[in-house]
Design a protein around this motif. Structure first.
Motif, PDB file in Angstrom:
ATOM      1  N   UNK A  75      -2.856  -4.160  16.307  1.00 35.15           N
ATOM      2  CA  UNK A  75      -2.626  -4.610  15.014  1.00 35.15           C
ATOM      3  C   UNK A  75      -3.163  -3.743  14.283  1.00 35.15           C
ATOM      4  N   UNK A  76      -4.341  -3.020  14.768  1.00 39.77           N
ATOM      5  CA  UNK A  76      -4.432  -1.608  13.465  1.00 39.77           C
ATOM      6  C   UNK A  76      -3.884  -1.228  12.769  1.00 39.77           C
ATOM      7  N   UNK A  77      -2.416  -0.732  13.395  1.00 42.18           N
ATOM      8  CA  UNK A  77      -1.751  -0.041  12.908  1.00 42.18           C
ATOM      9  C   UNK A  77      -0.286  -0.873  12.761  1.00 42.18           C
ATOM     10  N   UNK A  78      -0.479  -2.496  11.913  1.00 37.28           N
ATOM     11  CA  UNK A  78      -0.228  -2.883  11.614  1.00 37.28           C
ATOM     12  C   UNK A  78      -0.045  -2.940  10.396  1.00 37.28           C
ATOM     13  N   UNK A  79      -1.838  -3.195   9.979  1.00 33.25           N
ATOM     14  CA  UNK A  79      -2.588  -3.839   8.910  1.00 33.25           C
ATOM     15  C   UNK A  79      -2.582  -2.794   8.582  1.00 33.25           C
ATOM     16  N   UNK A  80      -1.877  -1.600   8.693  1.00 35.31           N
ATOM     17  CA  UNK A  80      -1.993   0.269   7.755  1.00 35.31           C
ATOM     18  C   UNK A  80      -0.598   0.333   7.467  1.00 35.31           C
ATOM     19  N   UNK A  81       0.605  -0.514   7.512  1.00 27.09           N
ATOM     20  CA  UNK A  81       1.443  -0.484   6.801  1.00 27.09           C
ATOM     21  C   UNK A  81       1.209  -1.479   5.003  1.00 27.09           C
ATOM     22  N   UNK A  82       2.307  -0.740   4.553  1.00 22.36           N
ATOM     23  CA  UNK A  82       1.745  -0.480   2.610  1.00 22.36           C
ATOM     24  C   UNK A  82       2.411  -2.240   2.161  1.00 22.36           C
ATOM     25  N   UNK A  83       3.940  -2.545   3.127  1.00 17.76           N
ATOM     26  CA  UNK A  83       4.061  -4.233   2.624  1.00 17.76           C
ATOM     27  C   UNK A  83       3.533  -5.086   4.019  1.00 17.76           C
ATOM     28  N   UNK A  87       3.377  -5.641   7.874  1.00 10.87           N
ATOM     29  CA  UNK A  87       2.562  -6.112   8.618  1.00 10.87           C
ATOM     30  C   UNK A  87       3.169  -7.057   9.682  1.00 10.87           C
ATOM     31  N   UNK A  88       3.268  -8.363   9.006  1.00 11.95           N
ATOM     32  CA  UNK A  88       4.117  -9.798   9.954  1.00 11.95           C
ATOM     33  C   UNK A  88       4.547  -9.422  10.891  1.00 11.95           C
ATOM     34  N   UNK A  89       5.408  -8.727   9.801  1.00 14.01           N
ATOM     35  CA  UNK A  89       6.619  -7.838  11.467  1.00 14.01           C
ATOM     36  C   UNK A  89       6.666  -7.466  12.552  1.00 14.01           C
ATOM     37  N   UNK A  90       5.612  -6.044  12.482  1.00 15.53           N
ATOM     38  CA  UNK A  90       5.206  -5.164  13.188  1.00 15.53           C
ATOM     39  C   UNK A  90       4.028  -6.311  13.996  1.00 15.53           C
ATOM     40  N   UNK A  91       3.115  -7.088  13.362  1.00 17.35           N
ATOM     41  CA  UNK A  91       2.428  -8.061  14.793  1.00 17.35           C
ATOM     42  C   UNK A  91       2.983  -8.496  15.709  1.00 17.35           C
ATOM     43  N   UNK A  92       3.539  -9.398  15.295  1.00 15.81           N
ATOM     44  CA  UNK A  92       4.800 -10.080  16.285  1.00 15.81           C
ATOM     45  C   UNK A  92       5.882  -9.337  16.965  1.00 15.81           C
TER      46      UNK A  92
END
Length: 206
Positions: A75-83, A87-92
């Protein structure tokens, strides 16, 4: 008589020991995993186990934190994304890859293991995992709210509902993984969910 040279004892692999212990705890729970079973699985004497981890409880806590904390990192890495769509794609998708890591490097998902209903006197596993999930959800919610403020999402987007939807998909993927779904099947579901979610996230027209 010439003295025989003793072979060197195998090097202690802490990561492997924690993994092997986690498999037992996940399958049998804390109370159902005896010290004898642990020493047999880890190839350690009781004294060596205590020297390395302090106690059976200490080993259990290290196993829980080692494998549960990985989801916080995702989650920490995902929410750091700019778009926000990334973010949603990486979380899943990153979570699916974690759920389905090979068994030789991962003990399985903690969320439905026997360890969730059994704890040490110092670590309530269910409460700990609930706190971890709550922390992850708060991080995602804050990122969605920022996306609304920054104009990535329409002003009328319900941040709590969107976060809840992503979390619901996450839990569904975790459950299906524990039921034996393959990585390919889970990724297909995650990508479709991501696509459907993103259709609702059209930003305001410039």
């Amino acid at each position: 008589m010439p003295q025989r040279n003793r072979g060197r004892p195998p090097a202690f692999d802490r990561d492997r020991a924690v993994l092997d212990a986690a498999r037992l705890f996940w399958r049998r729970g804390y109370s159902g995993t005896s010290t004898r079973a642990l020493t047999a699985s880890l190839g350690l004497s009781t004294s060596s186990l205590y020297a390395a981890f302090g106690s059976k409880a200490g080993l259990f806590e290290e196993a829980v934190r080692t494998y549960a904390e990985r989801y916080r990192e995702i989650y920490e890495q995902a929410v750091a994304e700019q778009d926000i769509r990334t973010v949603v794609e990486r979380v899943l998708t990153d979570s699916v890859h974690e759920f389905t890591r090979p068994s030789d490097v991962h003990p399985g998902c903690l969320s439905s293991s026997a360890a969730m209903t059994d704890s040490t006197s110092t670590l309530d596993t269910s409460a700990y995992f609930a706190e971890l999930q709550d922390s992850n959800e708060r991080a995602l919610l804050a990122r969605v709210e920022r996306a609304i403020q920054d104009g990535e999402l329409t002003a009328g987007t319900d941040a709590a509902a969107l976060t809840g939807l992503v979390q619901s998909v996450w839990h569904g993927l975790s459950t299906r993984s524990n039921l034996g779904a393959t990585r390919e099947d889970l990724l297909a579901t995650a990508r479709l969910a991501h696509e459907l979610i993103c259709r609702q996230l059209t930003p305001p027209a410039l």
